[in-house]
Design a protein around this motif. Structure first.
Motif, PDB file in Angstrom:
ATOM      1  N   THR A 175       0.819  -1.208   0.000  1.00 29.19           N
ATOM      2  CA  THR A 175       0.000   0.000   0.000  1.00 29.19           C
ATOM      3  C   THR A 175       0.857   1.264   0.000  1.00 29.19           C
ATOM      4  O   THR A 175       0.350   2.350   0.259  1.00 29.19           O
ATOM      5  N   HIS A 176       2.133   1.086  -0.270  1.00 26.32           N
ATOM      6  CA  HIS A 176       3.089   2.196  -0.404  1.00 26.32           C
ATOM      7  C   HIS A 176       3.254   2.992   0.888  1.00 26.32           C
ATOM      8  O   HIS A 176       3.535   4.180   0.847  1.00 26.32           O
ATOM      9  N   ARG A 177       3.059   2.336   2.013  1.00 26.75           N
ATOM     10  CA  ARG A 177       3.286   3.002   3.291  1.00 26.75           C
ATOM     11  C   ARG A 177       4.779   3.077   3.568  1.00 26.75           C
ATOM     12  O   ARG A 177       5.530   2.185   3.208  1.00 26.75           O
ATOM     13  N   VAL A 178       5.160   4.106   4.264  1.00 28.25           N
ATOM     14  CA  VAL A 178       6.553   4.250   4.656  1.00 28.25           C
ATOM     15  C   VAL A 178       6.900   3.110   5.605  1.00 28.25           C
ATOM     16  O   VAL A 178       6.146   2.808   6.527  1.00 28.25           O
ATOM     17  N   LEU A 181      19.131   9.909  -5.823  1.00 32.81           N
ATOM     18  CA  LEU A 181      20.544   9.815  -5.417  1.00 32.81           C
ATOM     19  C   LEU A 181      20.869  10.659  -4.182  1.00 32.81           C
ATOM     20  O   LEU A 181      21.828  10.370  -3.472  1.00 32.81           O
ATOM     21  N   HIS A 182      20.065  11.663  -3.895  1.00 28.40           N
ATOM     22  CA  HIS A 182      20.306  12.511  -2.726  1.00 28.40           C
ATOM     23  C   HIS A 182      20.289  11.728  -1.421  1.00 28.40           C
ATOM     24  O   HIS A 182      20.892  12.161  -0.431  1.00 28.40           O
ATOM     25  N   VAL A 183      19.646  10.565  -1.397  1.00 26.17           N
ATOM     26  CA  VAL A 183      19.594   9.790  -0.152  1.00 26.17           C
ATOM     27  C   VAL A 183      20.990   9.334   0.285  1.00 26.17           C
ATOM     28  O   VAL A 183      21.196   9.057   1.461  1.00 26.17           O
ATOM     29  N   ASN A 184      21.931   9.289  -0.640  1.00 24.42           N
ATOM     30  CA  ASN A 184      23.295   8.888  -0.286  1.00 24.42           C
ATOM     31  C   ASN A 184      23.953   9.880   0.666  1.00 24.42           C
ATOM     32  O   ASN A 184      24.878   9.525   1.395  1.00 24.42           O
ATOM     33  N   GLU A 185      23.478  11.112   0.666  1.00 25.79           N
ATOM     34  CA  GLU A 185      24.071  12.163   1.500  1.00 25.79           C
ATOM     35  C   GLU A 185      23.256  12.459   2.757  1.00 25.79           C
ATOM     36  O   GLU A 185      23.693  13.226   3.603  1.00 25.79           O
ATOM     37  N   GLU A 186      22.088  11.857   2.868  1.00 25.76           N
ATOM     38  CA  GLU A 186      21.238  12.131   4.019  1.00 25.76           C
ATOM     39  C   GLU A 186      21.748  11.420   5.268  1.00 25.76           C
ATOM     40  O   GLU A 186      22.345  10.355   5.186  1.00 25.76           O
ATOM     41  N   GLU A 187      21.479  12.036   6.409  1.00 24.95           N
ATOM     42  CA  GLU A 187      21.854  11.428   7.682  1.00 24.95           C
ATOM     43  C   GLU A 187      20.976  10.201   7.937  1.00 24.95           C
ATOM     44  O   GLU A 187      19.767  10.229   7.756  1.00 24.95           O
ATOM     45  N   ILE A 188      21.621   9.132   8.360  1.00 24.12           N
ATOM     46  CA  ILE A 188      20.919   7.887   8.670  1.00 24.12           C
ATOM     47  C   ILE A 188      21.072   7.649  10.164  1.00 24.12           C
ATOM     48  O   ILE A 188      22.193   7.576  10.678  1.00 24.12           O
ATOM     49  N   ILE A 189      19.947   7.512  10.860  1.00 22.14           N
ATOM     50  CA  ILE A 189      20.008   7.358  12.314  1.00 22.14           C
ATOM     51  C   ILE A 189      20.043   5.904  12.756  1.00 22.14           C
ATOM     52  O   ILE A 189      20.447   5.608  13.874  1.00 22.14           O
ATOM     53  N   GLU A 190      19.628   4.997  11.882  1.00 26.20           N
ATOM     54  CA  GLU A 190      19.610   3.583  12.241  1.00 26.20           C
ATOM     55  C   GLU A 190      21.029   3.061  12.439  1.00 26.20           C
ATOM     56  O   GLU A 190      21.972   3.519  11.784  1.00 26.20           O
ATOM     57  N   GLU A 191      21.160   2.076  13.328  1.00 24.98           N
ATOM     58  CA  GLU A 191      22.463   1.460  13.575  1.00 24.98           C
ATOM     59  C   GLU A 191      23.001   0.802  12.312  1.00 24.98           C
ATOM     60  O   GLU A 191      24.173   0.939  11.987  1.00 24.98           O
ATOM     61  N   ARG A 192      22.128   0.087  11.601  1.00 28.38           N
ATOM     62  CA  ARG A 192      22.520  -0.540  10.337  1.00 28.38           C
ATOM     63  C   ARG A 192      22.194   0.451   9.229  1.00 28.38           C
ATOM     64  O   ARG A 192      21.073   0.528   8.748  1.00 28.38           O
ATOM     65  N   ILE A 209      15.343   5.208   0.288  1.00 27.04           N
ATOM     66  CA  ILE A 209      15.249   4.961  -1.154  1.00 27.04           C
ATOM     67  C   ILE A 209      13.817   4.575  -1.513  1.00 27.04           C
ATOM     68  O   ILE A 209      13.251   5.084  -2.483  1.00 27.04           O
ATOM     69  N   PHE A 210      13.225   3.692  -0.724  1.00 28.44           N
ATOM     70  CA  PHE A 210      11.850   3.265  -0.965  1.00 28.44           C
ATOM     71  C   PHE A 210      10.899   4.455  -0.913  1.00 28.44           C
ATOM     72  O   PHE A 210      10.049   4.641  -1.789  1.00 28.44           O
ATOM     73  N   LYS A 211      11.042   5.298   0.106  1.00 30.29           N
ATOM     74  CA  LYS A 211      10.175   6.470   0.240  1.00 30.29           C
ATOM     75  C   LYS A 211      10.351   7.405  -0.943  1.00 30.29           C
ATOM     76  O   LYS A 211       9.374   7.912  -1.503  1.00 30.29           O
ATOM     77  N   CYS A 212      11.583   7.633  -1.357  1.00 33.04           N
ATOM     78  CA  CYS A 212      11.841   8.499  -2.500  1.00 33.04           C
ATOM     79  C   CYS A 212      11.192   7.934  -3.765  1.00 33.04           C
ATOM     80  O   CYS A 212      10.595   8.669  -4.557  1.00 33.04           O
ATOM     81  N   ALA A 213      11.304   6.645  -3.942  1.00 36.51           N
ATOM     82  CA  ALA A 213      10.704   6.009  -5.125  1.00 36.51           C
ATOM     83  C   ALA A 213       9.185   6.181  -5.113  1.00 36.51           C
ATOM     84  O   ALA A 213       8.584   6.507  -6.135  1.00 36.51           O
ATOM     85  N   ILE A 214       8.575   6.007  -3.961  1.00 38.79           N
ATOM     86  CA  ILE A 214       7.122   6.193  -3.845  1.00 38.79           C
ATOM     87  C   ILE A 214       6.750   7.651  -4.116  1.00 38.79           C
ATOM     88  O   ILE A 214       5.826   7.934  -4.866  1.00 38.79           O
ATOM     89  N   ASP A 215       7.493   8.561  -3.505  1.00 40.52           N
ATOM     90  CA  ASP A 215       7.195   9.991  -3.659  1.00 40.52           C
ATOM     91  C   ASP A 215       7.318  10.465  -5.095  1.00 40.52           C
ATOM     92  O   ASP A 215       6.644  11.407  -5.507  1.00 40.52           O
ATOM     93  N   ASN A 216       8.184   9.817  -5.867  1.00 41.95           N
ATOM     94  CA  ASN A 216       8.458  10.279  -7.229  1.00 41.95           C
ATOM     95  C   ASN A 216       7.903   9.368  -8.312  1.00 41.95           C
ATOM     96  O   ASN A 216       8.103   9.631  -9.496  1.00 41.95           O
ATOM     97  N   PHE A 217       7.216   8.323  -7.927  1.00 44.57           N
ATOM     98  CA  PHE A 217       6.740   7.343  -8.878  1.00 44.57           C
ATOM     99  C   PHE A 217       5.793   7.931  -9.924  1.00 44.57           C
ATOM    100  O   PHE A 217       5.955   7.706 -11.110  1.00 44.57           O
ATOM    101  N   ASP A 218       4.810   8.701  -9.500  1.00 44.23           N
ATOM    102  CA  ASP A 218       3.822   9.235 -10.437  1.00 44.23           C
ATOM    103  C   ASP A 218       4.447  10.137 -11.496  1.00 44.23           C
ATOM    104  O   ASP A 218       3.998  10.158 -12.635  1.00 44.23           O
ATOM    105  N   SER A 219       5.500  10.856 -11.135  1.00 43.17           N
ATOM    106  CA  SER A 219       6.142  11.721 -12.123  1.00 43.17           C
ATOM    107  C   SER A 219       7.017  10.949 -13.092  1.00 43.17           C
ATOM    108  O   SER A 219       7.408  11.465 -14.139  1.00 43.17           O
ATOM    109  N   ALA A 220       7.302   9.688 -12.778  1.00 45.49           N
ATOM    110  CA  ALA A 220       8.192   8.897 -13.619  1.00 45.49           C
ATOM    111  C   ALA A 220       7.435   8.062 -14.651  1.00 45.49           C
ATOM    112  O   ALA A 220       8.041   7.585 -15.606  1.00 45.49           O
TER     113      ALA A 220
END
Length: 144
Positions: free
Chosen positions: A52-55, A112-123, A132-143
């Motif tokens: 259902t494209h949930r985060v 690609l901007h996600v490569n520079e974002e701060e990641i808080i998770e241990e892994r 990446i998944f969220k970005c893909a969902i957010d931009n899917f309709d425009s693609a």
């Protein structure tokens, strides 16, 4: 848009294999998702959230995405989105259609901007996969 259509498009954009055509790519990606879901003990509810494209929020589902993305060649060993890997995927999926290759590559570059974002998770690779998944969902309709 149905989950299968979403998976199909994302598969074409992000899965890399030595497949002969788009159908083979789709099957390979789904195989990776199933393998990684088992490996990371992903629940049925978490799979439904993806459908259902949930985060995604749970560690298991984030790491399942990281696993599948890495197996496809979409991300590198550190879990960072790979522009080169995504370009290869587009070449494999659309060897004779330059317009579709370009559209796929443009869609991939959008995240690609996600490569520079701060990641808080241990892994880190798991946290980045969720972004990446969220970005893909957010931009899917425009693609599409």
């Amino acid at each position: 848009m149905s989950f299968i259509n979403f998976v199909v498009f994302i598969t074409v954009c992000v899965s890399y294999s030595m497949a002969a055509n788009v159908t083979d790519l789709k099957l390979r990606y789904l195989q990776y998702v199933l393998e990684c879901a088992t490996e990371h003990s992903v629940s049925t509810e978490e799979i439904r959230d993806l459908a259902t494209h949930r985060v995604v929020e749970g560690d298991n589902i984030k790491c399942m995405l990281a696993c599948a993305y890495k197996k496809t060649g979409m991300t590198d060993e550190e879990g960072k989105l790979s522009a080169e890997g995504m370009k290869e995927i587009a070449k494999t999926a659309y060897p004779d259609d330059e317009a579709k290759r370009k559209k796929s590559e443009d869609f991939a570059r959008t995240c690609l901007h996600v490569n520079e974002e701060e990641i808080i998770e241990e892994r880190k690779e798991c946290g980045r996969a969720a972004k990446i998944f969220k970005c893909a969902i957010d931009n899917f309709d425009s693609a599409v």
